[in-house]
Design a protein around this motif. Structure first.
Motif, PDB file in Angstrom:
ATOM      1  N   ALA A 401      16.486  39.668  13.792  1.00  0.00           N
ATOM      2  CA  ALA A 401      17.322  39.234  13.602  1.00  0.00           C
ATOM      3  C   ALA A 401      17.137  38.304  12.054  1.00  0.00           C
ATOM      4  O   ALA A 401      16.700  37.605  12.343  1.00  0.00           O
ATOM      5  CB  ALA A 401      18.973  39.092  13.768  1.00  0.00           C
ATOM      6  N   ASP A 402      17.366  38.005  11.190  1.00  0.00           N
ATOM      7  CA  ASP A 402      17.474  37.324  10.044  1.00  0.00           C
ATOM      8  C   ASP A 402      16.079  36.680   9.472  1.00  0.00           C
ATOM      9  O   ASP A 402      15.706  35.761   9.344  1.00  0.00           O
ATOM     10  CB  ASP A 402      17.414  35.789  10.799  1.00  0.00           C
ATOM     11  CG  ASP A 402      19.110  35.669  11.250  1.00  0.00           C
ATOM     12  OD1 ASP A 402      20.213  36.581  11.042  1.00  0.00           O
ATOM     13  OD2 ASP A 402      19.862  35.105  11.890  1.00  0.00           O
ATOM     14  N   VAL A 403      15.447  38.220   8.965  1.00  0.00           N
ATOM     15  CA  VAL A 403      13.921  38.261   8.450  1.00  0.00           C
ATOM     16  C   VAL A 403      14.188  38.086   7.164  1.00  0.00           C
ATOM     17  O   VAL A 403      14.905  39.440   6.892  1.00  0.00           O
ATOM     18  CB  VAL A 403      13.574  39.694   9.228  1.00  0.00           C
ATOM     19  CG1 VAL A 403      12.137  39.468   8.013  1.00  0.00           C
ATOM     20  CG2 VAL A 403      13.340  39.437  10.668  1.00  0.00           C
ATOM     21  N   PRO A 404      13.589  36.717   6.190  1.00  0.00           N
ATOM     22  CA  PRO A 404      14.092  37.224   4.965  1.00  0.00           C
ATOM     23  C   PRO A 404      13.271  38.491   4.155  1.00  0.00           C
ATOM     24  O   PRO A 404      12.043  38.604   4.919  1.00  0.00           O
ATOM     25  CB  PRO A 404      13.870  35.998   4.405  1.00  0.00           C
ATOM     26  CG  PRO A 404      12.710  35.565   5.537  1.00  0.00           C
ATOM     27  CD  PRO A 404      13.493  36.138   6.648  1.00  0.00           C
ATOM     28  N   ALA A 405      14.092  39.050   3.092  1.00  0.00           N
ATOM     29  CA  ALA A 405      13.301  39.669   2.313  1.00  0.00           C
ATOM     30  C   ALA A 405      12.284  38.986   1.515  1.00  0.00           C
ATOM     31  O   ALA A 405      11.488  38.306   0.882  1.00  0.00           O
ATOM     32  CB  ALA A 405      14.213  40.577   1.703  1.00  0.00           C
ATOM     33  N   PRO A 406      10.999  40.278   1.343  1.00  0.00           N
ATOM     34  CA  PRO A 406       9.855  39.572   0.869  1.00  0.00           C
ATOM     35  C   PRO A 406      10.044  39.559  -1.127  1.00  0.00           C
ATOM     36  O   PRO A 406      10.704  40.310  -0.645  1.00  0.00           O
ATOM     37  CB  PRO A 406       8.783  40.275   1.145  1.00  0.00           C
ATOM     38  CG  PRO A 406       9.475  41.292   2.061  1.00  0.00           C
ATOM     39  CD  PRO A 406      10.534  41.269   2.329  1.00  0.00           C
ATOM     40  N   SER A 407       9.806  39.052  -1.158  1.00  0.00           N
ATOM     41  CA  SER A 407       9.205  38.595  -2.811  1.00  0.00           C
ATOM     42  C   SER A 407       8.824  39.486  -2.929  1.00  0.00           C
ATOM     43  O   SER A 407       7.812  40.077  -2.446  1.00  0.00           O
ATOM     44  CB  SER A 407       9.114  37.368  -3.591  1.00  0.00           C
ATOM     45  OG  SER A 407       7.669  37.435  -3.052  1.00  0.00           O
ATOM     46  N   GLU A 408       8.677  40.362  -4.257  1.00  0.00           N
ATOM     47  CA  GLU A 408       7.346  41.600  -4.553  1.00  0.00           C
ATOM     48  C   GLU A 408       6.260  40.792  -5.357  1.00  0.00           C
ATOM     49  O   GLU A 408       5.611  41.886  -4.741  1.00  0.00           O
ATOM     50  CB  GLU A 408       7.656  41.607  -6.655  1.00  0.00           C
ATOM     51  CG  GLU A 408       7.354  43.263  -6.652  1.00  0.00           C
ATOM     52  CD  GLU A 408       7.890  43.690  -8.581  1.00  0.00           C
ATOM     53  OE1 GLU A 408       7.461  43.300  -9.234  1.00  0.00           O
ATOM     54  OE2 GLU A 408       8.747  44.307  -8.232  1.00  0.00           O
ATOM     55  N   THR A 409       5.903  39.781  -5.392  1.00  0.00           N
ATOM     56  CA  THR A 409       3.884  39.117  -5.550  1.00  0.00           C
ATOM     57  C   THR A 409       3.787  38.572  -3.471  1.00  0.00           C
ATOM     58  O   THR A 409       3.253  39.720  -3.853  1.00  0.00           O
ATOM     59  CB  THR A 409       5.055  37.033  -5.171  1.00  0.00           C
ATOM     60  OG1 THR A 409       5.042  37.649  -7.033  1.00  0.00           O
ATOM     61  CG2 THR A 409       3.203  36.894  -5.877  1.00  0.00           C
ATOM     62  N   MET A 410       5.081  38.700  -2.807  1.00  0.00           N
ATOM     63  CA  MET A 410       4.382  38.828  -1.263  1.00  0.00           C
ATOM     64  C   MET A 410       4.338  40.382  -1.108  1.00  0.00           C
ATOM     65  O   MET A 410       3.063  40.326  -0.414  1.00  0.00           O
ATOM     66  CB  MET A 410       5.755  38.223  -0.598  1.00  0.00           C
ATOM     67  CG  MET A 410       4.761  37.890   0.842  1.00  0.00           C
ATOM     68  SD  MET A 410       6.014  36.986   1.886  1.00  0.00           S
ATOM     69  CE  MET A 410       5.530  35.533   1.267  1.00  0.00           C
ATOM     70  N   ILE A 411       5.205  41.579  -1.507  1.00  0.00           N
ATOM     71  CA  ILE A 411       4.598  42.984  -0.830  1.00  0.00           C
ATOM     72  C   ILE A 411       3.366  43.143  -1.619  1.00  0.00           C
ATOM     73  O   ILE A 411       2.396  44.028  -1.396  1.00  0.00           O
ATOM     74  CB  ILE A 411       6.131  43.850  -1.014  1.00  0.00           C
ATOM     75  CG1 ILE A 411       6.972  43.088  -0.743  1.00  0.00           C
ATOM     76  CG2 ILE A 411       5.913  45.139  -1.421  1.00  0.00           C
ATOM     77  CD1 ILE A 411       8.599  43.704  -1.352  1.00  0.00           C
ATOM     78  N   PHE A 412       2.738  42.910  -2.897  1.00  0.00           N
ATOM     79  CA  PHE A 412       1.993  43.493  -3.829  1.00  0.00           C
ATOM     80  C   PHE A 412       0.662  42.555  -3.221  1.00  0.00           C
ATOM     81  O   PHE A 412      -0.183  43.104  -2.405  1.00  0.00           O
ATOM     82  CB  PHE A 412       1.810  43.261  -5.459  1.00  0.00           C
ATOM     83  CG  PHE A 412       2.488  44.155  -5.676  1.00  0.00           C
ATOM     84  CD1 PHE A 412       1.931  45.379  -5.827  1.00  0.00           C
ATOM     85  CD2 PHE A 412       3.820  43.906  -6.201  1.00  0.00           C
ATOM     86  CE1 PHE A 412       3.268  46.424  -6.702  1.00  0.00           C
ATOM     87  CE2 PHE A 412       4.738  44.696  -6.211  1.00  0.00           C
ATOM     88  CZ  PHE A 412       4.120  46.446  -7.332  1.00  0.00           C
ATOM     89  N   TRP A 413       0.355  41.557  -2.404  1.00  0.00           N
ATOM     90  CA  TRP A 413      -0.326  40.250  -1.940  1.00  0.00           C
ATOM     91  C   TRP A 413      -0.263  40.740  -0.486  1.00  0.00           C
ATOM     92  O   TRP A 413      -1.596  41.485  -0.617  1.00  0.00           O
ATOM     93  CB  TRP A 413       0.681  39.208  -2.074  1.00  0.00           C
ATOM     94  CG  TRP A 413      -1.186  38.451  -1.884  1.00  0.00           C
ATOM     95  CD1 TRP A 413      -1.940  37.592  -2.273  1.00  0.00           C
ATOM     96  CD2 TRP A 413      -1.324  38.248  -0.448  1.00  0.00           C
ATOM     97  NE1 TRP A 413      -2.761  36.781  -2.007  1.00  0.00           N
ATOM     98  CE2 TRP A 413      -3.041  37.026  -0.663  1.00  0.00           C
ATOM     99  CE3 TRP A 413      -1.407  37.850   0.713  1.00  0.00           C
ATOM    100  CZ2 TRP A 413      -3.918  36.015   0.208  1.00  0.00           C
ATOM    101  CZ3 TRP A 413      -2.133  38.126   2.249  1.00  0.00           C
ATOM    102  CH2 TRP A 413      -3.255  37.184   1.191  1.00  0.00           C
TER     103      TRP A 413
END
Length: 493
Positions: A401-413
């Protein structure tokens, strides 16, 4: 992107105790031990340490062998091994005459045999002691397997009693290198397939030493060389099987032809087992690996990294097959303990070098084996630009639970990092293509953004995606993105 890889894949080894048990059960060493216990003060031994002819039949009978030529040959082989491995020691006679085999009055003089120091080690020594003796036996068997066959020994002896080895057309170094090459290929195949893999057809093993890699259809000359190599290997594996390194199904004797007759090609018969099948045993894996290490060949074994740090573990298993990597990680965790292991693994996964993506991939696999105890350490790196994406994937897979959503930068990285790891590992092309198309398909305009990713492998990954993507437009977009990435200086070659 590729770094230096191990020469050989990691070998799964039995424990020393299990290997020693197998060594003691190998037919040749077992016979050598029995014949060493049989020998005594009345045993007549020639100047070269060989048993007297009059005693070979008695030795064969003691070993439970028939007292015919084959039985006495097996008894002689067992005696030679007992001498070569120190199970028997020979006391030379005091000779007064000119001939070392005769005394001053022309009577034969024989040496005597006593139990060697190593005989007691077979039953009272450690597993390492037993294996050291067995390895000496393997060296002796290897030498026998590469020795020339004397069809007419008298023709080779000169007037002065010396042997004309040139007449044999035999180069001991070449013969030994050939057999070592064959055993090395068999080791590769066995370790790659696992100890329970299928046996290797003798024609395929012979061809691996003869047929050039870039040759299409083998020529008649090449096929003849393969056939000759098969016959050599048939003889050699028959010699090596009793020491316990191989399980060997020999060539069907019906296929053996006299000189001048035309041999049947392996392609003429669908039953390839008739042409010989061979499998390296677990003891054989140990023995061949020991010989390779002695020769300076890098031949890792599963468990080599169990006492190392996490950085050595993740770097060492970089190119291991999946099953071997998992086994190595499990051994490391068992030795290391789970307390603090996750933090140590995550710290070792950081980096911008070419192997760093692979370290992070194996780190994620290792964290899965740590289990729930890894969660605090994983949550601690959620904000880390290199490990944050990995941490979110691991937590999501565990249903945390409580897993923060990744930023778009993190997704692409993370996408670039994941593909970089698979490219470095030289994974299955179909799987890699599916990964490439899956990742690019999840994000509209993937290539319009991917070239901006601040990752050292960005340009290389995009170029690879351009080669692998089945959609022509997407492939073209990937190549354009790779050019932009290189232009902005965002990739380290």
């Amino acid at each position: 992107m590729s770094a230096e890889r191990p020469t050989m894949p990691p070998a799964p080894l039995l424990t020393e105790a299990e290997l020693a048990r197998d060594a003691l059960a190998s037919p040749l060493l077992a016979r050598a031990a029995r014949i060493a216990r049989w020998a005594g003060p009345d045993t007549k031994v020639g100047a070269g340490g060989e048993l007297a002819d009059v005693q070979l039949s008695a030795a064969a009978e003691h070993l439970g062998l028939t007292p015919d030529d084959d039985g006495m040959a097996d008894a002689s082989e067992a005696w030679r091994l007992a001498v070569d491995t120190g199970l028997v020691e020979i006391e030379d006679p005091a000779v007064e005459g000119d001939d070392p085999d005769e005394d001053a009055e022309g009577e034969d003089v024989w040496g005597t045999a006593t139990a060697g120091e190593n005989l007691a080690l077979l039953t009272g020594g450690s597993p390492a002691d037993v294996l050291a003796i067995w390895l000496d036996g393997l060296e002796a068997a290897h030498a026998d397997a590469t020795a020339p066959v004397f069809e007419d020994f008298a023709d080779l002896v000169g007037e002065d009693g010396s042997i004309d080895f040139d007449a044999l057309d035999w180069d001991p170094e070449t013969e030994a290198d050939f057999l070592d090459g064959v055993l090395g290929n068999l080791y590769l195949l066995t370790v790659g397939e696992g100890p329970d893999g299928p046996p290797v057809p003798l024609p395929a093993l012979a061809a691996s030493m003869i047929v050039p890699d870039d040759m299409g259809e083998p020529t008649d000359d090449i096929l003849e060389q393969v056939s000759d190599a098969m016959m050599r290997l048939d003889d050699q594996f028959r010699v090596l099987e009793p020491i316990g390194i191989v399980e060997y199904h020999p060539v069907d004797e019906a296929l053996l032809v006299e000189e001048g007759e035309e041999a049947e090609s392996p392609a003429d018969d669908e039953d390839v087992t008739r042409y010989g099948m061979v499998r390296l045993t677990p003891l054989g894996i140990y023995g061949i690996r020991a010989r390779m290490l002695e020769a300076g060949v890098e031949a890792p074994a599963v468990g080599d990294l169990a006492d190392k740090g996490a950085d050595a573990l993740l770097g060492g298993i970089a190119y291991y097959p999946e099953a071997a990597a998992r086994a190595e990680i499990q051994l490391w965790l068992t030795r290391r303990g789970s307390d603090g292991a996750a933090a140590e693994l995550l710290d070792a996964a950081r980096g911008t070098d070419a192997l760093a993506p692979l370290r992070r991939l194996h780190c994620q696999q290792a964290l899965a084996l740590v289990g729930a105890e890894a969660e605090p350490a994983v949550r601690a790196v959620l904000g880390d630009p290199e490990l944050g994406g990995l941490a979110r994937v691991w937590l999501a897979e565990r249903g945390a639970a409580d897993v923060p959503a990744p930023s778009e930068t993190m997704i692409f990285w993370l996408a670039i990092d994941t593909i970089a790891a698979q490219l470095e590992a030289d994974g299955d092309l179909d799987e890699l293509q599916g990964l490439v198309e899956g990742l690019s398909g999840q994000h509209s305009g993937f290539f319009e953004e991917a070239w901006r990713v601040d990752h050292p492998a960005t340009a290389d990954v995009l170029e690879a995606m351009g080669r692998l993507h089945s959609d022509k437009k997407q492939a073209k977009d990937a190549r354009k993105a790779a050019f932009k990435a290189r232009s902005r200086g965002g990739s380290a070659d």
